[in-house]
Each structure stands twice: as C-alpha cells, then as structure tokens.
Motif scaffolding. Structure first.
Motif, PDB file in Angstrom:
ATOM      1  N   SER A 214      10.478  28.822 -11.519  1.00 49.35           N
ATOM      2  CA  SER A 214      11.253  29.730 -12.371  1.00 49.35           C
ATOM      3  C   SER A 214      12.752  29.912 -11.725  1.00 49.35           C
ATOM      4  CB  SER A 214      10.843  30.799 -12.922  1.00 49.35           C
ATOM      5  OG  SER A 214      10.442  31.774 -12.250  1.00 49.35           O
ATOM      6  N   ASP A 215      13.688  30.188 -12.612  1.00 42.85           N
ATOM      7  CA  ASP A 215      15.149  30.552 -12.034  1.00 42.85           C
ATOM      8  C   ASP A 215      15.560  29.598 -10.979  1.00 42.85           C
ATOM      9  OD1 ASP A 215      14.858  32.852 -13.420  1.00 42.85           O
ATOM     10  OD2 ASP A 215      13.991  33.908 -12.028  1.00 42.85           O
ATOM     11  N   GLY A 219      19.075  27.518 -14.025  1.00 43.40           N
ATOM     12  CA  GLY A 219      18.173  28.071 -15.041  1.00 43.40           C
ATOM     13  C   GLY A 219      16.789  27.224 -15.141  1.00 43.40           C
TER      14      GLY A 219
END
Length: 328
Positions: A214-215, A219
């Motif tokens: 994630s991130d 994004g």
C-alpha cells in the motif's frame, strides 16, 4: 531387488492424487480429527498430536481410487524428516522411531474404479519413549508391472503427514518470528520479497501467508501476493518464505504488510520497501507492532494511574470540605 522410481506427494487437505500427468490417480485424506484441535488447519490435514509415553491413538484415513481401473494399493507408514524448509519423505517404507510405533489395520487394498476404503492408523507410544517430536507419513502406493525391457517398477504414492510429539500435558507451544524482510529482483527482473522465519517454539511449523502493498507511487496498492510454497521448520531452525510480485510493479517505496500463519499461530510484520535494480537486494528489519503483552501491561498501568488519581481527588475533596459545628 527390483529398483523403483517413486513419484511422491504429501496430502495437504483435499485428497492428493498420485498421477501428475492427468486427473486420475490414488487419493488419501485424514478422516478423524481430535475435538480439541478442530479449529487447527494443520490438524485437519495431518496427524498432529502430543502424546504422553504409554499412550495409544487411532486415526482413520480414506484411500480412494480415482482411476477407471481396479487398483491394488499398498498402505504403510514411512519415515520422514524436515530438511531445508521442507517435509521430506524417505524412500519406500524406511523406518524411524515413529514408524515402529505406527501400524495400519489394512496393509493391502483392492479397490475397484472410483471405490474408496477406510484404513485405521494406530500409534502406540512406548512407556520409555524419549520426549521430542517425530515425523513420518502414512502412504497409499500403487506400482506398475515390471517393464519388460528394463525390469523397472514405477511406484506412485500419496500420503498424510504425521507430526507426533512425546511429552506430558499439551506439549510445548508452537511459535515463530519474522526477523528480516529482503527486497530484491530475480533473474527475470521480477520484484520479490524474502522473509527470514525462525521457529521459536517447541513444535514443527508449516508457514504460509501473503504480502500486501500500500501507499505506493501515486497512492497505488497491490496484492495480496501469496507465498511461493509452505515453509516447514523443525524447532530451533530458520528458513525463508518467498513472495514473487508482478513484473510491472513500480519500484516503490511501498508500505509492505506480511501476514503469516502456521495452524493457529499467526504473525504480522510491516516495513517500507523499495525494490532495487536487478542483482541487488535491500534487507530491513520489520515492524511487528506493539506486542500484545505490552498492550496489556500498558492497560494495567493506565488502570493503576486512574485509581491513584481517584484516590488523590477524593482525599483533596475530603480536605476541602468545611466542617460545620452546631451550637449547643
């Protein structure tokens, strides 16, 4: 002695078929699961137990003929060991301590096409058995007729693993830790993550799981990506689980969350990872979060502080309350 070319596979839940080239073969699965371990995924697939010396247990396995012809199936226990992160079976009916304690009520089955049979496996632990864990497998095997040119027999077999620990009570607990995460690229340039696992408990473990990202750049999120295979470790040993990711995945940085489990034991590890150029690797120590005991301890400290605060406030309240005297 006629040499045999074994083709072996160990069952992991649903029946595992002996034939690898097509959908036909011999299957075997564990039928009896102890009530105390109903929720343990390993105990639903393997014969897993802790037995005090002098104990006898019975477990049934079902052998099924998935072929279109009648088959003579040999059923027997065979020795096994844990080596290089895998559960490794010895050739044919090799013996170890556990196999000498193990017997089957039917050593030969004649199964018609699509027919199955139940076989009872009995484990009798001697009264003088040493403490520790033993490994073996219960095999269902079919053999071909000798090749007329070479006189070689081909044997195909499938089995149910056995993890039998000897000792009092419930036996030593199972546990493991994740020490490092390594981001790298394989020979094809695909990003991969290797996690170093150590068996910190007293029983063998079968570790598998998945990695989520994630991130990431812009994004992005990706996964979960499963581990390549199940990692089997004996107590006190270490090994790696490997997760290979998609070749189109950006290099990062990413927030990586790894979830691993063995039976009822589960652990999470997180880290920031960036995949390097081909031929290089980056090793990081993962963040395991706040251990449960620290959370409990922290909660206890907060409770004590609140109690002390209440006592102080009550004392102050009592001191500040004026005492009224009544005139006679």
């Amino acid at each position: 002695m006629i040499p045999a070319a074994p083709a072996a596979a160990l069952a992991s839940g649903a029946p595992v078929k002996a034939a690898s080239a097509d959908e036909e073969g011999i299957g075997i699965r564990l039928v009896d699961i102890p009530a105390a371990t109903q929720n343990d995924p390993r105990a639903r697939s393997y014969i897993v137990d802790n037995l005090p010396p002098g104990t006898t247990i019975n477990r049934r396995v079902e052998v099924h003929n998935h072929t279109s012809e009648a088959q003579d199936v040999r059923v027997y226990p065979g020795a096994a060991r844990i080596h290089n992160g895998a559960f490794v079976a010895a050739a044919d009916a090799a013996e170890n301590e556990l196999t000498t304690w193990t017997s089957v009520d039917q050593s030969t089955l004649h199964l018609a096409a699509d027919e199955s049979a139940m076989v009872t496996v009995t484990v009798t632990v001697p009264t003088d058995a040493p403490e520790g864990e033993q490994y073996a497998a219960v095999w269902a095997e079919v053999r071909s007729a000798p090749d007329p040119q070479t006189n070689i027999v081909t044997a195909s077999r499938v089995g149910v693993r056995m993890y039998i620990s000897v000792g009092p009570g419930n036996g030593p607990a199972a546990d493991f830790s994740v020490s490092t995460l390594k981001a790298s690229r394989n020979g094809d340039g695909e990003p991969e993550v290797r996690a170093e696992i150590r068996n910190t408990g007293g029983r063998a473990i079968d570790v598998s799981g998945a990695l989520s990202l994630s991130d990431g750049p812009s994004g992005l999120a990706a996964g979960p990506f499963p581990t390549e295979r199940v990692l089997t470790l004996a107590p006190g040993t270490s090994g790696e689980v490997l997760i290979t990711l998609g070749s189109e995945l950006p290099s990062g940085p990413w927030q990586a969350a790894l979830h691993l489990k063995s039976g009822l034991v589960e652990h999470d590890a997180t880290a920031e990872l960036t995949f390097p150029a081909k031929g290089r690797s980056v090793t990081v120590e993962p963040d395991h979060g706040i251990p449960a005991w620290m959370l409990l301890a922290g909660g206890g400290v907060v409770a004590v502080l609140l109690a002390l605060l209440i006592v102080v406030l009550l004392r102050r309240s009592n001191r500040s309350t004026p005492v009224r005297r009544h005139a006679d």
